[in-house]
Write an enzyme that holds these catalytic residues in place. Structure first.
Site, PDB file in Angstrom:
ATOM      1  N   GLU A  41       0.890  -1.169   0.000  1.00 60.23           N
ATOM      2  CA  GLU A  41       0.000   0.000   0.000  1.00 60.23           C
ATOM      3  C   GLU A  41       0.924   1.214   0.000  1.00 60.23           C
ATOM      4  OE1 GLU A  41      -2.733   0.261   3.408  1.00 60.23           O
ATOM      5  OE2 GLU A  41      -2.613   2.449   3.266  1.00 60.23           O
ATOM      6  N   ARG A  45       0.784  10.021   1.221  1.00 61.02           N
ATOM      7  CA  ARG A  45       1.321  10.992   2.187  1.00 61.02           C
ATOM      8  C   ARG A  45       2.587  11.626   1.651  1.00 61.02           C
ATOM      9  NH1 ARG A  45       0.865   7.089   7.394  1.00 61.02           N
ATOM     10  NH2 ARG A  45      -1.125   6.336   6.626  1.00 61.02           N
ATOM     11  N   LYS A 129     -10.620  -1.749   5.869  1.00 55.86           N
ATOM     12  CA  LYS A 129      -9.416  -1.488   6.654  1.00 55.86           C
ATOM     13  C   LYS A 129      -9.920  -1.073   8.035  1.00 55.86           C
ATOM     14  CE  LYS A 129      -5.574   1.807   6.870  1.00 55.86           C
ATOM     15  NZ  LYS A 129      -4.328   2.130   6.176  1.00 55.86           N
TER      16      LYS A 129
HETATM   17  C1  3PG Z   1      -1.377   3.266   8.096  1.00 58.15           C
HETATM   18  O1  3PG Z   1      -1.350   4.246   7.455  1.00 58.15           O
HETATM   19  O2  3PG Z   1      -2.049   2.300   7.718  1.00 58.15           O
HETATM   20  C2  3PG Z   1      -0.665   3.245   9.391  1.00 58.15           C
HETATM   21  O3  3PG Z   1      -0.131   4.480   9.680  1.00 58.15           O
HETATM   22  C3  3PG Z   1       0.430   2.254   9.489  1.00 58.15           C
HETATM   23  O4  3PG Z   1       0.535   2.084  10.840  1.00 58.15           O
HETATM   24  P1  3PG Z   1       1.875   1.605  11.523  1.00 58.15           P
HETATM   25  O5  3PG Z   1       2.943   2.588  11.084  1.00 58.15           O
HETATM   26  O6  3PG Z   1       1.603   1.654  12.984  1.00 58.15           O
HETATM   27  O7  3PG Z   1       2.168   0.225  11.016  1.00 58.15           O
END
Ligand code: 3PG
Length: 214
Positions: A41, A45, A129
């Site tokens: 994914e 950002r 999700k």
């Molecule tokens: C996301 O965008 O799905 C999360 O920020 C990922 O979360 P993590 O960095 O805690 O794995």
């Protein structure tokens, strides 16, 4: 195998933010595939997310490269043009969901409340999700939400690591876990591709073992 089944069979989805897609996208894609995790994914950002999606898909044509943190239909178009095979949004936006559905593009919107789930049900979604997972109540909340909404499979993301992956993935409601632990800024910016591959291999082992001990 459709996208939902393919992601579920892999069991983990690296959540990626690339600051230097031209330099890092191709080696990163190869490192993930070498570790048995041919899915990603790629979040919007970072500026250049579409470039990252295109370069990863070119480097590993069989890989399922999707777009994350998609906030507008314009970003859906950008992701699709770059070769994204699925869309992930942090929240549930019916406009974006319907837009993706009109293009037959799988979408996994972030949902954490009964209202989100109910809206997702009306939109005909099957996989959600669950974000941010740990901060929103973790596995206990996901299981509680399955009581009124047993039709969904869930992809929790946020706070998942090698430490709690087994606990999550062995729950039948979970189809895959998203996370950045195997693709941190440190690992990517310092080009630690072998470490990324190792973390992926460990993740795949954990998924297999947890599912076989179910
Ligand atoms: C996301 O965008 O799905 C999360 O920020 C990922 O979360 P993590 O960095 O805690 O794995």
């Amino acid at each position: 195998m459709n996208i939902n089944e393919a992601i579920s069979s892999i069991g983990v989805v690296p959540v990626i933010k690339l600051n230097h897609p031209e330099r890092d996208a191709a080696p990163l894609a190869k490192a993930l595939c070498a570790g048995g995790v041919p899915v990603a994914e790629v979040t919007f950002r970072a500026v250049g997310a579409a470039t990252a999606i295109r370069l990863m898909a070119e480097a590993c044509p069989d890989m399922l490269v999707g777009a994350g943190t998609v906030l507008t239909t314009a970003q859906v178009d950008e992701a699709l043009a770059a070769g994204a095979k699925f869309i992930v949004t942090p929240g549930l936006d019916p406009e974006i969901v319907k837009y993706c559905q009109s293009k037959n593009l799988p979408i996994f919107p972030g949902c954490t409340t009964p209202t989100d789930y109910h809206t997702a049900y009306k939109l005909g979604l099957e996989v959600l999700k669950f974000f941010p997972a740990e901060q929103s109540g973790g596995l206990a909340k996901i299981k509680a939400m399955s009581a009124p909404f047993p039709m969904f499979k869930v992809m929790p993301t946020g706070g998942i690591s090698l430490k709690n992956l087994a606990e999550y993935i062995k729950a039948p409601v979970i189809c895959a876990c998203g996370g950045s632990y195997m693709v941190t800024a440190d690992l990517i910016d310092n080009n630690k591709w072998d470490e990324i591959t190792e973390l992926c291999k460990k993740s795949v082992e954990i998924v297999k073992e947890a599912r076989s001990n179910g």
